[in-house]
Design an enzyme around this catalytic site. Sequence first.
Site, mmCIF file in Angstrom:
data_model
loop_
_atom_site.group_PDB
_atom_site.id
_atom_site.type_symbol
_atom_site.label_atom_id
_atom_site.label_comp_id
_atom_site.label_asym_id
_atom_site.label_seq_id
_atom_site.Cartn_x
_atom_site.Cartn_y
_atom_site.Cartn_z
ATOM 1 N N ASN A 113 4.839 -4.666 -2.506
ATOM 2 C CA ASN A 113 4.354 -3.486 -1.790
ATOM 3 C C ASN A 113 2.951 -3.149 -2.278
ATOM 4 O O ASN A 113 2.398 -3.836 -3.140
ATOM 5 C CB ASN A 113 5.312 -2.302 -1.962
ATOM 6 C CG ASN A 113 5.551 -1.957 -3.420
ATOM 7 O OD1 ASN A 113 4.646 -1.521 -4.122
ATOM 8 N ND2 ASN A 113 6.777 -2.158 -3.890
ATOM 9 N N ARG A 114 2.397 -2.073 -1.760
ATOM 10 C CA ARG A 114 0.985 -1.773 -1.990
ATOM 11 C C ARG A 114 0.743 -0.817 -3.161
ATOM 12 O O ARG A 114 -0.369 -0.350 -3.347
ATOM 13 C CB ARG A 114 0.389 -1.168 -0.717
ATOM 14 C CG ARG A 114 0.404 -2.116 0.471
ATOM 15 C CD ARG A 114 -0.103 -1.443 1.719
ATOM 16 N NE ARG A 114 -1.474 -0.985 1.557
ATOM 17 C CZ ARG A 114 -2.102 -0.157 2.402
ATOM 18 N NH1 ARG A 114 -1.452 0.313 3.451
ATOM 19 N NH2 ARG A 114 -3.337 0.199 2.187
#
Length: 417
Positions: A221-222
């Site tokens: 994820n970011r």
Amino acid sequence: MQAASPTGERPAAVPGPRVVLGVAGGIAAYKACELLRRLSESGHDVTVVPTAAALRFVGAPTWSALSGKPVSDEVWSDVHEVPHVRIGQQADLVVVAPATADLMAKAAHGLADDLLTNTLLTARCPVVLAPAMHTEMWEHPATRANVATLRERGVLVLEPAEGRLTGADTGKGRLPEPSEIFEACREVLVGGARRDLAGRHVVVSAGGTREPLDPVRYLGNRSSGRQGYALARAALARGAEVTLVSANATLPDPAGVKVLHVETTAELREAVVGAAPGADAVVMAAAPADFRPVDVSAAKIKKREDGSAAPVELVQNPDVLLEISQDRARPGQVVVGFAAETGDESGGVLDHARAKLARKGCDLLVVNDVSGGAVFGSEDNQGMILSADGEAVDVPLGSKSQLAHAIWDQVTIRMRD
């Protein structure tokens, strides 16, 4: 740039926080030049106070040129201005880098035989010491006792880093990186003289986990980890012993914080559960992957000639926040979760967040609206802190440090003695 007044005069610049940079006589004194640059360029009014020994490593002209102020180690210079009293009295922060074993021994016992030790005695502001010395000196019982005394008095004594020391020696005792000392100082200035986490141990998770698909690819994820790192630094500045579980963050380790590096959600769970029994609070700012592949390919997954995609079967990862919320490692432990939410046809951001708070069973839930990719990687953040008792605290857009302190404010309210 400041606009001119109607009379054509420009308003006087607002002075920044007044910082005293003390420099003791260690080989790492040259690194304090970088700390001075960071403090000055960020708007702080810095006065350098070296010891006589420090001036044998870095001369007064260097400090004067970098700070824009005259530099002296003598209590007899400019006696009419009473520098041995005034410098400490007027400071918003005193930081000593490097702080040698000798300097800390003098500070612990109230000795004042030069300008720097006089300044430490007269300062009524927060004090940060960044030790640097050989491992044997740091581990000596006398030094450990002096550090304990200073910490009991509210001084923030950072843990030295491990690495190359003078000569061929390596070990614990290296000066923390100037960038991390600067961040610690900035946190202390943001938090003021608050020491409401002194004597407490907190665990913070940060970053985003990665679940390998093959030797090249992963599910992730970011999350950058910046908010978790801000929480760790803020807790340290408020006096806590901090364990940071970092998942794939590319940020430097915060000075004075114990950092456990992990990659997968399983490793994150093991580290958090292992550290939780000794913690007064656990703040789960990391973004664990919800799923992982059932099988991890030993070789890189190749493209298919017909253009179809190879199916990837997923299995759900353990819910770390749910586990530590339901099975508290100690009575009165405060557990904080994070929710990066977007609204959809079934409800708004806060609707989803309140449902998650009830489902997880944590004490506090920090809600971020991440619609359009907001928050990730940014220096700023805003959020709503929801509590299990129905309270909601809105934290407006500001630095991630400001949000971190707002979270610790809510945690300390709920901590038990």
